[in-house]
Enzyme design. Structure first.
Site, mmCIF file in Angstrom:
data_model
loop_
_atom_site.group_PDB
_atom_site.id
_atom_site.type_symbol
_atom_site.label_atom_id
_atom_site.label_comp_id
_atom_site.label_asym_id
_atom_site.label_seq_id
_atom_site.Cartn_x
_atom_site.Cartn_y
_atom_site.Cartn_z
ATOM 1 N N SER A 142 0.822 -1.208 0.000
ATOM 2 C CA SER A 142 0.000 0.000 0.000
ATOM 3 C C SER A 142 0.862 1.267 0.000
ATOM 4 C CB SER A 142 -0.887 0.035 1.248
ATOM 5 O OG SER A 142 -1.897 -0.934 1.164
ATOM 6 N N SER A 196 -3.656 1.629 -3.504
ATOM 7 C CA SER A 196 -4.731 1.776 -2.535
ATOM 8 C C SER A 196 -5.118 0.420 -1.960
ATOM 9 C CB SER A 196 -5.947 2.447 -3.170
ATOM 10 O OG SER A 196 -7.017 2.511 -2.257
#
Length: 328
Positions: A279, A297
């Site tokens: 991430s 994301s």
């Protein structure tokens, strides 16, 4: 140095020749060699010797008291000593024929004076210089490298920007402290949005230098040149601290993803895989993968079976926080 191209070529060639001559002098003079240096104004080499009458063809000579071997020996003894924080460095200074100990005059204390006294007792070669700055380690900010949050957890660095780097918003809230891949304190989240968007930026301290790099996890870096959005169907690759460098294609823009924490709008869909810890990491496309696309994301699947991964486009992050992408 204020040189034009022709002057620079001449100076570089002269420096190379002088460096080779210095090594030859060191080998031939033995214990009589006191060091060598290039004069910045003339570009000429000076060789220090401990015995009068010695000469070195192609160089000027200067008679000095201490051999380089003696200076290095003194420094080696200092290297075995424990220095207080106000002692910033020590070195062999061939030009002054001494071992120079630097002390921060703003923080000089009794411990520093004791170190200096001991150093001087080793020999007359030791000199002291007062300075006003204390050196600190410098580290590079590079896309795809690991970052660690003070609140716990690991994410990945997205892209270097003016004053820090961008990453995913879900990695930390505003004020969360951050350490780099080497676990050295890097700074804190200066802004973060999640859900709604998944964007954040970290303002870093002076120990860290923003670089226009993304880690390819093969010993090389991609150099970021810009942030032109890649078209649907384009090849795209991402870098992250869990699964390294992975690639796929752009499948859709402006996708809304409904995470358990809430919906995030404006994401780009890809078929490149990712896993937890990736991430915030970098997405790049274009010639030489030099165009920054966004930061990881979330998604589904993994890098064993494959999956779908979404990224937050980088340009809206730059726009929201008034940041400038670091480019090569």
């Amino acid at each position: 140095m204020g040189l034009n191209a022709d002057q620079a070529r001449v100076r570089l060639a002269s420096d190379q020749q002088a460096s080779e001559l210095a090594e030859q002098a060191k080998a031939s003079l033995g214990d009589a060699f006191g060091g060598a240096w290039i004069d910045q104004a003339s570009g000429k080499l000076t060789v220090a010797v401990t015995k009068p009458g010695l000469s070195v063809t192609g160089a000027e000579t200067k008679v000095v008291q201490n051999s380089l071997a003696k200076l290095n020996g003194t420094k080696s003894v200092l290297d075995l000593m424990s220095a207080p924080a106000s002692i910033t460095s020590w070195r062999v200074d061939e030009k002054s024929n001494s071992v120079v100990v630097e002390v921060n005059k703003n923080t000089r204390d009794a411990a520093a004076d004791a170190f200096i006294a001991t150093a001087k007792s080793i020999g007359s070669t030791v000199k002291v210089e007062e300075v006003t700055e204390a050196p600190t380690p410098l580290y590079d900010l590079r896309g795809g490298d690991a970052i660690y949050m003070g609140s716990g957890g690991r994410c990945s660095l997205g892209f270097s920007v003016s004053g820090g780097f961008v990453t995913a918003g879900h990695c930390g809230t505003t004020g969360t402290s951050v350490s780099g891949s080497n676990r050295v304190a890097a700074g804190s989240f200066a802004g973060s949005v999640f859900p709604g968007s998944d964007m954040a930026w970290v303002r870093t301290n002076s120990n860290w230098t923003p670089r226009p790099w993304v880690n390819r996890y093969n010993g090389t870096n991609v150099v970021v040149k810009g942030s032109t959005q890649a078209a649907i169907g384009s090849q795209i690759c991402r870098s992250g601290s869990t699964t390294g460098w992975r690639c796929g294609t752009v499948q859709a823009f402006n996708q809304t993803v409904n995470y358990s924490q809430g919906s995030v709008r404006g994401l780009t869909r890809t078929n490149a895989c990712a896993e937890p810890g990736d991430s915030g990491g970098s997405w790049v496309a274009g010639s030489g993968f030099g165009q920054a696309q966004g930061v990881t994301s979330g998604g589904s699947g993994n890098c064993t079976s494959g999956g779908t991964t979404y990224f937050q486009p980088v340009n809206p992050i730059l726009s929201r926080y008034g940041l400038t992408l670091t480019r090569g």
